[in-house]
Design an enzyme around this catalytic site. Structure first.
Site, short mmCIF file in Angstrom:
data_model
loop_
_atom_site.label_atom_id
_atom_site.label_comp_id
_atom_site.label_asym_id
_atom_site.label_seq_id
_atom_site.Cartn_x
_atom_site.Cartn_y
_atom_site.Cartn_z
N THR A 196 0.81 -9.86 2.33
CA THR A 196 1.55 -8.77 1.71
C THR A 196 0.66 -8.04 0.71
O THR A 196 -0.14 -8.65 0.03
CB THR A 196 2.78 -9.33 0.97
OG1 THR A 196 3.63 -9.97 1.93
CG2 THR A 196 3.56 -8.24 0.26
N ARG A 224 13.90 -11.31 11.00
CA ARG A 224 13.75 -11.91 9.68
C ARG A 224 13.20 -10.89 8.69
O ARG A 224 12.30 -10.12 8.98
CB ARG A 224 12.82 -13.12 9.77
CG ARG A 224 12.50 -13.80 8.44
CD ARG A 224 11.18 -13.32 7.86
NE ARG A 224 10.81 -14.09 6.66
CZ ARG A 224 9.80 -13.76 5.85
NH1 ARG A 224 9.06 -12.70 6.11
NH2 ARG A 224 9.53 -14.50 4.79
N GLY A 226 11.78 -10.70 4.61
CA GLY A 226 11.36 -11.47 3.44
C GLY A 226 11.71 -10.78 2.14
O GLY A 226 12.62 -9.94 2.07
N THR A 247 3.94 -11.64 -3.61
CA THR A 247 3.44 -12.00 -2.29
C THR A 247 3.62 -13.50 -2.11
O THR A 247 3.27 -14.27 -3.01
CB THR A 247 1.96 -11.63 -2.11
OG1 THR A 247 1.49 -12.18 -0.87
CG2 THR A 247 1.08 -12.15 -3.23
N GLY A 248 4.19 -13.91 -0.99
CA GLY A 248 4.38 -15.34 -0.79
C GLY A 248 5.45 -15.64 0.23
O GLY A 248 5.81 -14.79 1.06
N GLY A 250 8.67 -15.61 1.36
CA GLY A 250 9.74 -14.74 0.92
C GLY A 250 11.08 -15.38 0.67
O GLY A 250 11.81 -14.98 -0.25
#
Length: 331
Positions: A196, A224, A226, A247-248, A250
């Site tokens: 991201t 899906r 996030g 960012t990660g 989600g």
């Protein structure tokens, strides 16, 4: 509870790159990220390391140029994210990961701290620059979030550039999906980093803004979505408080409400950007999630926090600070 969360952060966070500023309060400031995750020096060639640093620097330059000319924080974060969406090294726009059905579903969001106006899009498949569509949702519609075919129709009506879905394809992303399906791996096994991209900024007028864009997770199914397009989870900006882009993983960032929670801790508890970011990433880590955030406060001070071995990141200020980093232990 707050003390316990702070303690968990100290135990669970692998590292947070504070990259502390020197000097007085900056007139304008900018920070950006290109994804957090497993980023170890032993896995990076010198050429690859240099290529990512150059890409981050180019995006930083694009946003800094806007702010240096007296432009708005909103225009600056837009410029940064568009630049990163055009770079196939990152999981946003060109170079987005493949879904299980071998397509791409792109998400993005933007928020103006001056009036808390926001726009986001989810699951778009033909919009070259999703962040531009998110901005049009904010500025040219009565809504905050559009998704799927409706978002695509709005993009067409707004005259944004549409591309064939194959334009987003890249060989490394296809190989990641093939490896996932062939070896029955999870998305986390093939996505060693969450690619991201995002940016936060404070302009010379004191206004804050944030923007985030992503292709999601490799092999994602069932449309899906996030945290990136969820206002308050992956993206948030509020003058007088802070601007955040995350960012990660989600699902965890949504459950914690990461971006809004960081700003709330800063405004209600008086915590610094670094302290609030560390505490909230600690909550994510305690639940089992991974990732990182970038934060700008009302004065333009910036912070980075992560519970991973690295995060592609950079920042600049009108005071002359220019920093680009990848690994968690870079200060």
């Amino acid at each position: 509870m707050l003390v316990m969360i702070a303690g968990l952060m100290a135990l669970l966070t692998v590292g947070s790159a504070a990259m502390a500023e020197t000097g007085g309060t900056p007139q304008w400031s900018l920070a950006l990220h290109g994804g957090a995750g497993t980023l170890d020096r032993k896995d990076m060639t010198a050429e690859r390391d240099a290529a990512y640093r150059a890409a981050l620097q180019a995006a930083l330059d694009a946003g800094s140029a806007v702010l240096a000319k007296g432009g708005s924080a909103l225009d600056a974060v837009t410029a940064v994210v568009v630049r990163l969406e055009e770079d196939e090294k990152f999981n946003a726009g060109k170079g987005a990961v493949f879904t299980w059905e071998r397509g791409h579903e792109l998400d993005a969001a933007i928020m103006d701290g001056k009036n808390r106006a926001a726009g986001s899009v989810a699951g778009v498949t033909t919009v070259r620059n999703p962040v531009l569509l998110a901005r049009r949702v904010m500025e040219a519609s009565p809504h905050v979030m559009l998704a799927g075919r409706g978002a695509e129709q709005f993009a067409k009506e707004q005259g944004l550039e549409l591309v064939d879905p194959a334009w987003f394809d890249t060989a490394p992303r296809r190989e990641a999906l093939e490896r996932m399906t062939r070896d029955k791996l999870s998305a986390l096994d093939v996505d060693i980093k969450f690619g991201t991209v995002g940016a936060v900024a404070r302009d010379a007028a004191g206004n804050l803004a944030a923007a985030t864009s992503t292709g999601g997770m490799t092999g994602k199914r069932w449309s899906r979505i996030g945290d990136a397009p969820v206002i308050g989870a992956g993206t948030y900006a509020e003058n007088g408080a802070c601007a955040v882009s995350a960012t990660g993983w989600g699902e965890y960032f949504i459950r914690v409400g990461v971006a809004r929670t960081i700003c709330a801790r800063m405004s209600m508890l008086g915590e610094s950007a670094q302290a609030a970011a560390d505490a909230v990433i600690g909550e994510v880590a305690a639940l089992g999630g991974d990732g990182g955030v970038i934060v700008a406060d009302a004065k333009g001070e910036t912070a980075f926090s992560m519970n991973a071995t690295g995060m592609y990141r950079a920042r600049a200020t009108s005071a002359g600070l220019r920093e680009v980093a990848i690994y968690a232990d870079e200060k």
